[in-house]
Design a protein around this motif. Structure first.
Motif, PDB file in Angstrom:
ATOM      1  N   ASP A 143      31.812  35.603  42.107  1.00  0.00           N
ATOM      2  CA  ASP A 143      33.263  35.454  42.234  1.00  0.00           C
ATOM      3  C   ASP A 143      34.026  36.747  41.979  1.00  0.00           C
ATOM      4  OD1 ASP A 143      32.905  35.735  39.540  1.00  0.00           O
ATOM      5  OD2 ASP A 143      33.586  33.729  39.002  1.00  0.00           O
ATOM      6  N   THR A 165      35.185  36.814  45.780  1.00  0.00           N
ATOM      7  CA  THR A 165      36.577  36.357  45.823  1.00  0.00           C
ATOM      8  C   THR A 165      37.441  37.353  46.585  1.00  0.00           C
ATOM      9  OG1 THR A 165      36.342  35.165  43.736  1.00  0.00           O
ATOM     10  CG2 THR A 165      38.582  35.717  44.428  1.00  0.00           C
ATOM     11  N   ASN A 182      42.772  30.015  45.824  1.00  0.00           N
ATOM     12  CA  ASN A 182      42.380  31.069  44.898  1.00  0.00           C
ATOM     13  C   ASN A 182      43.414  31.203  43.789  1.00  0.00           C
ATOM     14  OD1 ASN A 182      41.400  33.387  43.655  1.00  0.00           O
ATOM     15  ND2 ASN A 182      42.284  34.767  45.179  1.00  0.00           N
ATOM     16  N   SER A 185      45.100  35.987  43.778  1.00  0.00           N
ATOM     17  CA  SER A 185      45.291  34.806  42.946  1.00  0.00           C
ATOM     18  C   SER A 185      46.746  34.339  42.944  1.00  0.00           C
ATOM     19  CB  SER A 185      44.864  35.118  41.506  1.00  0.00           C
ATOM     20  OG  SER A 185      45.210  34.073  40.628  1.00  0.00           O
ATOM     21  N   SER A 232      36.438  28.948  49.126  1.00  0.00           N
ATOM     22  CA  SER A 232      37.891  29.103  49.201  1.00  0.00           C
ATOM     23  C   SER A 232      38.481  28.294  50.343  1.00  0.00           C
ATOM     24  CB  SER A 232      38.262  30.581  49.375  1.00  0.00           C
ATOM     25  OG  SER A 232      38.009  30.999  50.701  1.00  0.00           O
ATOM     26  N   VAL A 271      35.934  30.891  45.117  1.00  0.00           N
ATOM     27  CA  VAL A 271      36.968  30.825  44.084  1.00  0.00           C
ATOM     28  C   VAL A 271      36.430  30.051  42.876  1.00  0.00           C
ATOM     29  CG1 VAL A 271      38.865  30.917  45.741  1.00  0.00           C
ATOM     30  CG2 VAL A 271      37.953  28.688  45.035  1.00  0.00           C
ATOM     31  N   GLN A 320      44.441  41.378  47.788  1.00  0.00           N
ATOM     32  CA  GLN A 320      43.263  41.416  46.939  1.00  0.00           C
ATOM     33  C   GLN A 320      43.069  42.849  46.417  1.00  0.00           C
ATOM     34  OE1 GLN A 320      41.557  38.937  45.927  1.00  0.00           O
ATOM     35  NE2 GLN A 320      41.303  37.354  47.470  1.00  0.00           N
TER      36      GLN A 320
END
Length: 493
Positions: free
Chosen positions: A61, A65, A315, A438, A283, A71, A450
């Motif tokens: 993750d 992620t 996420n 997130s 996700s 996630v 990200q």
């Protein structure tokens, strides 16, 4: 790498003081007659390859992620861990440089009889450059030209400067070309055998991995160094005898694990052996994409939910789902095999890259359409998809439409578990365009993307403060700020 020398130097100093106070016979009495005085080069190679697989294959993750795949569904991810530590990302940094020290030692040990150790040296040199590639992909600017030079014979450089990614990339590509040309001229006679846990000493396969890595790196910089990218890709594609590539799933660069304690595949070790499989789900953007395109690879990549469907999760949601089984967990192919694999290069990548190169107008001996279809087919076959379902996909949502985006979307699905590479795909291309950080990030609305890099480890701030702070001067909140050299996306912050 002052941090490394401190780790090595303290035990060495303590040992010196201890032995000085002992009797003159202590060393003789306590010497194990069965112990190796020096580790054989082939044994060192096993350790280097295994260490890389456990370090990068153990990522679920983190980069997973960042790439938009995985996630957390129990202990939610609010991006609080993206700070300088010596764990997680710091471990990966340390392991890369540890591997470099081992490779350097291996090459030094075998130098007096380089011809007799030609194959193990060649494999080590290829992996040495792959380590540099992984480092700069993760952190952008890293110690390179002055790294590993702490010994007096190397210059006594304890505080290594950070080289720019713009300089590291061409240097690594040049080294890989030297190795590729050497292998084209012939292999050695030493038998590496099972000590090579990837290709069992098959040097033809290492030749293919070397050139495939060159191909990958060239495409990565195609938007910022078009001339080097084009000449490299056309050189490789124009002479498949001299510069062969990974072209079938049997040739994939994978580390397979024995499947018995303590050598378990990392995801299995964490999820099944460690009883944490319900920590992670797929996700929402990943499942939504595969469902919308009716991608048959979903059966291998994801598990069905308790209501017999596929469902992803946002996420960084504030809390987990009421029922953990209402979200698709990672598929059994990837999570439930103790003797599973860690991928470093998949054959389908070769053809996705060639398809994009053809669209760019490079002379690669194939059309974009043919290369794309070959890539999709290889990826589908790796996931045990029937030919009829492959044909249906290629005639439907996966049909070739003449765009880079079609290549990139399919590459994204195909790269699952090769998380570091998928993260780089996103940073270079913006695909998946649905990716997001997130939802409840501790940084609030300060960043709409990200992470662009991993945080430099805390050990560097402690032991190489001036150089790491100079490198981090353009970094914001540890993982944003200056984008990768080859990341030319706009509107991200």
């Amino acid at each position: 790498m002052k941090s490394l020398w401190i780790k090595l130097g303290i035990p060495a100093l303590a040992s010196t003081m201890f032995f000085a106070s002992c009797t003159k016979d202590f060393a003789e009495i306590n010497t194990n007659p069965d112990a190796l005085v020096s580790v054989p080069p082939n044994n060192m190679l096993v350790n280097i390859l295994r260490n890389t697989a456990e370090s990068y294959g153990g990522d679920v993750d983190g980069y997973g992620t960042f790439a938009g795949y995985i996630v957390k569904i129990q202990y939610m991810d609010f991006m609080a861990g993206l700070i300088p530590t010596n764990n997680t990302y710091g471990n990966r940094w340390y392991n890369c440089y540890y591997n470099h020290t081992q490779i350097k030692d291996l090459l030094a040990k075998t130098e007096p009889n380089a011809a007799g150790f030609k194959n193990v040296r060649t494999i080590s040199r290829v992996w040495q450059n792959y380590m540099w590639f992984l480092l700069t992909e993760g952190w952008r600017d890293v110690p390179y030209s002055e790294a590993l030079k702490g010994m007096p014979t190397d210059g006594s450089i304890f505080l290594a400067k950070y080289d720019k990614q713009e300089d590291i990339y061409p240097a690594v590509m040049a080294e890989l070309k030297v190795i590729a040309d050497e292998m084209a001229a012939g292999y050695g006679t030493d038998d590496v055998g099972d000590f090579d846990i990837i290709y069992k000493g098959d040097m033809k396969m290492w030749q293919k991995f070397c050139n495939s890595l060159r191909l990958r790196m060239a495409m990565r910089i195609s938007g910022v160094s078009a001339s080097l990218a084009k000449t490299t890709i056309e050189e490789i594609a124009g002479d498949p005898v001299k510069y062969p590539l990974i072209e079938s799933n049997a040739e994939n660069c994978y580390v397979h694990f024995p499947g018995a304690l303590p050598y378990l595949e990392p995801w299995y070790n964490a999820g099944i052996q460690g009883k944490r499989i319900d920590n992670w789900g797929l996700s929402d953007i990943f499942i939504d994409h595969m469902m919308a395109t009716k991608d048959p690879r979903i059966a291998a990549i994801a598990q069905k939910t308790n209501d017999n469907t596929y469902r992803g999760y946002p996420n960084g949601e504030k809390s987990g789902p009421p029922s953990l089984r209402s979200i698709s967990w990672i598929g059994e192919k990837y999570m439930s095999d103790a003797g599973g694999f860690v991928p470093f290069y998949k054959s389908c990548e070769t053809y996705y890259i060639l398809a994009e190169a053809a669209l760019l107008g490079y002379n690669v001996g194939t059309t974009a359409a043919d290369a794309y279809k070959k890539a999709v087919t290889l990826s589908m076959e790796e996931h045990d998809v029937a030919q009829a379902d492959i044909d249906t996909y290629l005639a439907g949502a996966g049909a070739w439409d003449g765009t880079k985006e079609r290549i990139w979307w399919d590459t994204w699905v195909a790269l699952f578990k090769e998380n570091a590479e998928a993260w780089s795909l996103y940073r270079r291309t913006g695909i998946p365009s649905t990716n997001y950080p997130s939802l409840n990030s501790i940084y609030g609305t300060a960043h709409n993307d990200q992470p662009w890099r991993a945080p430099y480890p805390n050990s560097e701030y402690q032991n190489n403060k001036v150089n790491v702070e100079a490198a981090a001067s353009k970094v914001k909140d540890f993982v944003w700020g200056e984008q990768m050299w080859w990341d030319k996306r706009t509107g991200k912050y």
